[in-house]
Design a protein around this motif. Structure first.
Motif, short mmCIF file in Angstrom:
data_model
loop_
_atom_site.label_atom_id
_atom_site.label_comp_id
_atom_site.label_asym_id
_atom_site.label_seq_id
_atom_site.Cartn_x
_atom_site.Cartn_y
_atom_site.Cartn_z
N GLU A 86 0.82 -1.22 0.00
CA GLU A 86 0.00 0.00 0.00
C GLU A 86 0.85 1.27 0.00
OE1 GLU A 86 -3.33 0.25 -0.15
OE2 GLU A 86 -3.57 -1.93 -0.31
N ASN A 87 1.99 1.23 0.71
CA ASN A 87 2.83 2.44 0.79
C ASN A 87 4.23 2.04 1.24
OD1 ASN A 87 3.61 5.10 0.70
ND2 ASN A 87 1.94 5.83 2.02
N ARG A 88 5.18 2.85 0.85
CA ARG A 88 6.59 2.60 1.21
C ARG A 88 7.28 3.97 1.31
NH1 ARG A 88 9.42 -1.68 -2.30
NH2 ARG A 88 8.53 -3.08 -0.71
N ALA A 89 8.21 4.09 2.30
CA ALA A 89 8.91 5.37 2.49
C ALA A 89 10.33 5.11 2.96
CB ALA A 89 8.17 6.24 3.49
N ASN A 90 11.23 6.06 2.65
CA ASN A 90 12.60 5.99 3.15
C ASN A 90 12.61 6.27 4.65
OD1 ASN A 90 13.68 5.48 0.59
ND2 ASN A 90 13.78 7.68 0.12
N LYS A 91 13.48 5.56 5.34
CA LYS A 91 13.54 5.70 6.79
C LYS A 91 14.83 6.39 7.24
CE LYS A 91 13.61 2.84 10.97
NZ LYS A 91 13.74 1.48 11.48
N LYS A 92 15.98 5.82 6.92
CA LYS A 92 17.29 6.41 7.16
C LYS A 92 17.62 6.62 8.65
CE LYS A 92 17.83 6.60 2.74
NZ LYS A 92 18.65 5.57 2.07
N PHE A 93 17.15 5.67 9.48
CA PHE A 93 17.64 5.68 10.88
C PHE A 93 17.49 4.27 11.43
CE2 PHE A 93 13.17 7.02 11.24
CZ PHE A 93 12.68 6.14 12.20
N HIS A 94 18.24 3.99 12.49
CA HIS A 94 18.24 2.67 13.13
C HIS A 94 17.20 2.67 14.25
CE1 HIS A 94 20.00 -1.17 14.21
NE2 HIS A 94 19.97 -0.79 15.50
N SER A 95 16.35 1.64 14.24
CA SER A 95 15.28 1.56 15.23
C SER A 95 15.85 1.34 16.63
CB SER A 95 14.30 0.44 14.88
OG SER A 95 13.58 0.75 13.71
N HIS A 96 15.21 2.00 17.59
CA HIS A 96 15.61 1.89 18.98
C HIS A 96 14.36 1.58 19.81
CE1 HIS A 96 17.38 2.82 22.86
NE2 HIS A 96 16.37 3.67 23.09
N PHE A 97 14.51 0.77 20.87
CA PHE A 97 13.36 0.32 21.66
C PHE A 97 13.59 0.60 23.14
CE2 PHE A 97 13.41 -2.19 17.83
CZ PHE A 97 12.09 -2.18 17.41
N LEU A 98 12.50 0.83 23.86
CA LEU A 98 12.55 1.05 25.31
C LEU A 98 12.64 -0.31 25.99
CD1 LEU A 98 12.37 2.95 27.77
CD2 LEU A 98 9.86 2.75 27.59
N ARG A 99 13.77 -0.57 26.59
CA ARG A 99 13.99 -1.87 27.22
C ARG A 99 13.01 -2.06 28.39
NH1 ARG A 99 17.94 -5.52 26.71
NH2 ARG A 99 18.33 -6.97 28.44
N GLY A 100 12.42 -3.25 28.46
CA GLY A 100 11.47 -3.56 29.52
C GLY A 100 10.05 -3.13 29.24
N ASP A 101 9.84 -2.43 28.11
CA ASP A 101 8.48 -2.00 27.76
C ASP A 101 7.75 -3.15 27.03
OD1 ASP A 101 6.42 0.11 27.51
OD2 ASP A 101 6.75 -0.22 25.37
N SER A 102 6.44 -3.18 27.16
CA SER A 102 5.63 -4.25 26.57
C SER A 102 5.25 -3.94 25.14
CB SER A 102 4.35 -4.45 27.40
OG SER A 102 4.65 -4.79 28.74
N VAL A 103 4.98 -5.00 24.41
CA VAL A 103 4.34 -4.88 23.10
C VAL A 103 2.83 -5.00 23.34
CG1 VAL A 103 4.07 -5.85 20.79
CG2 VAL A 103 6.32 -5.87 21.90
N MET A 104 2.09 -3.93 23.02
CA MET A 104 0.67 -3.85 23.36
C MET A 104 -0.20 -4.02 22.11
SD MET A 104 0.67 -3.43 26.64
CE MET A 104 -1.04 -2.96 26.91
N VAL A 105 -1.35 -4.65 22.28
CA VAL A 105 -2.35 -4.79 21.22
C VAL A 105 -3.66 -4.21 21.75
CG1 VAL A 105 -3.68 -6.40 19.79
CG2 VAL A 105 -1.26 -6.85 20.26
N GLY A 106 -4.18 -3.20 21.03
CA GLY A 106 -5.49 -2.64 21.37
C GLY A 106 -5.47 -1.56 22.42
#
Length: 502
Positions: free
Chosen positions: A184-204
């Motif tokens: 459906e769509n695509r875009a340039n990102k040009k950065f490395h993903s970073h995550f908050l350690r200890g945070d949950s992956v939430m649904v809803g």
């Protein structure tokens, strides 16, 4: 020292081999909800599910998807593991959005899945997919901080209350969004993903104070990969077959067996009913035969030798008295009555008009025989169409004969007879035979003719009962002895109730 270094290298190679063997396609987490169980198929870590309901999945399997109610207390927490937050990854899931939820505050979107990159309330979505409330589009996002954030959305709104396969892929260079196997769509990102350690992956649930938002709908088959899937791999996920297809096939086989059993039972019931129908038809034929037999007995009881003998004697008496004209008149009436009765005997039913004609001929002949010793009248309800209404033949005449012979002729003084046909409704009539004679059962020792009278009434009762059993109509017979205030007999009233056949 060299030995220790070698052992470490072998250990790393061994662990890498195990990981690759376990996850050759890059799959690091797989969540499903079959049979009302929410779990990660690849690890033993449980899912925290709050306020959910298990519902049908896209294949129609019961209790095989997770339904979220669209409030702060309804969500899935997939866990805090680092494997759920790959720097290069693919997030794949199935969703059926029910109702857009405008309750809450902050950003105008309903979160489908997200995890955080920072602890703050802004620019916090490390990766996310959401339903955009203002446009109805599907949105995808990667964020590192307030400077590094990229968001994309589908060109068209996402249809509600339908299952859709959503895929978000990302690496350091690009972010892509797929719906139902289509890019459906695509875009340039040009950065490395970073995550908050200890945070949950939430649904809803956005799990954010400033931007508190929720999802109403179903989610199923959540897969997380530590690589960017190709178009072919995404298509394979979209076209994935029902995992319960064997169970479904067994269910259909079971349904087929049940259908065959039901058809067999229906056939058995049909055969049984047919057999019962044949038995009923046989019984009906037997009853019909008995009815014809009763009719013949009634005819014989009415046209008995006694009646014919008396008629011949009357003719002889008129001839001997040289009353030739009266004898001729009597003989003509007698022959016409016999002919009318014989003609009506060929049919099961007779019109009221023909029945009245037979009664008139019979009563006229009896009045002539006994020198007009009694008065009579036949009355018919004006509402009754006598030329169309049909009743069982030879049903009234025996009662009229009994009234004359056993009621009137044995009485002294004024003698009268009345026959009334009364209209009850379009399908029912009543015939009343009323005389002022000595009564049906005056309490005296009966003369030899009483046996003939009782036999005729008995035959008619049997005939009425047979017709009621065969045709289910309202047939009834009532015989009432009339008396005065002193209990002295004043006559008989007979009521015959019967259906009208048109």
């Amino acid at each position: 020292m060299q030995l220790l270094r070698s052992l470490l290298i072998l250990r790393c190679l061994f662990i890498s081999t195990i990981v690759v063997a376990q996850n050759p396609d890059g799959l690091v987490a797989r969540y499903y909800f079959n049979e009302g169980i929410a779990q990660n198929d690849l690890t033993a870590f449980p899912i925290k599910a709050s306020g959910i309901v298990f519902d049908d999945d896209r294949f129609g399997n019961a209790s095989s998807s997770c339904y979220l109610n669209g409030n702060i207390n309804s969500y899935l927490n997939l866990g805090t593991g680092d494997e759920l937050k790959p720097a290069t990854g693919t997030i794949s899931l199935w969703v059926k959005i029910g109702i857009p939820i405008h309750a809450g505050r902050g950003a105008q979107w309903n979160p489908i899945i997200l995890t955080k990159c920072v602890a703050g309330d802004d620019f916090f979505e490390a990766y996310s997919m959401a339903y955009l409330l203002n446009t109805g589009q599907l949105g995808g996002c990667n964020t590192r901080d307030s400077i590094s954030q990229i968001s994309i959305s589908s060109p068209q709104p996402l249809s509600l209350r339908e299952w859709h396969h959503l895929v978000l892929t990302y690496d350091d260079n690009e972010i892509s969004l797929y719906i139902d196997g289509k890019l459906e769509n695509r875009a340039n990102k040009k950065f490395h993903s970073h995550f908050l350690r200890g945070d949950s992956v939430m649904v809803g649930n956005s799990a954010n104070t400033k931007n508190s938002r929720y999802l109403n709908g179903n989610v199923d088959d959540i897969n997380i990969y530590n690589k960017v899937l190709s178009q072919e791999e995404i298509n394979a996920l979209f076209n994935e077959a029902d995992p319960n297809r064997l169970r479904t096939a067994f269910k259909w086989i079971l349904k087929g067996v049940l259908v065959i059993v039901c058809i067999g039972l229906i056939i058995m019931l049909f055969v049984r009913r047919l057999k019962l129908k044949l038995e009923q038809e046989k019984e009906k034929n037997i009853l019909q035969s008995q009815l014809y037999e009763m009719e013949m007995k009634v005819i014989k009881a009415q046209m008995n030798p006694h009646f014919i003998f008396n008629s011949m004697n009357s003719i002889q008496k008129f001839i001997l008295a040289e009353n030739i004209e009266t004898a001729n008149t009597y003989l003509v009436k007698f022959s016409r009555l016999l002919r009318k009765i014989l003609e009506s005997n060929t049919e099961e039913f007779i019109t009221v008009e023909n029945e009245i004609d037979i009664l008139n001929k019979y009563i006229e002949m009896e009045a002539l025989r006994f020198s007009q010793a009694f008065n009579y009248e036949i009355i018919c309800d004006e509402r009754l169409i006598i030329s169309n209404a049909r009743i069982p033949q030879m049903l009234i005449q025996p009662f009229v004969e009994n009234a004359i012979w056993h009621g009137l002729l044995q009485k002294k003084g004024d003698k009268s007879l009345a026959v009334k046909f009364e209209f009850i409704n379009d399908k029912l009539l009543s015939c009343l035979i009323e005389d002022n004679g000595i009564g049906y059962n005056p309490g005296k020792v009966p003369d030899p003719l009483t046996k003939s009278k009782s036999l005729g009434i008995h035959f008619i009762k049997q005939r009425l009962e047979l017709m009621k059993r065969m045709r289910g109509g309202d047939y009834s017979l009532t015989i009432t002895d009339k008396t005065d205030s002193m209990g002295i007999p004043t006559g008989t009233l007979i009521s015959v109730r019967m259906p009208i056949y048109n």
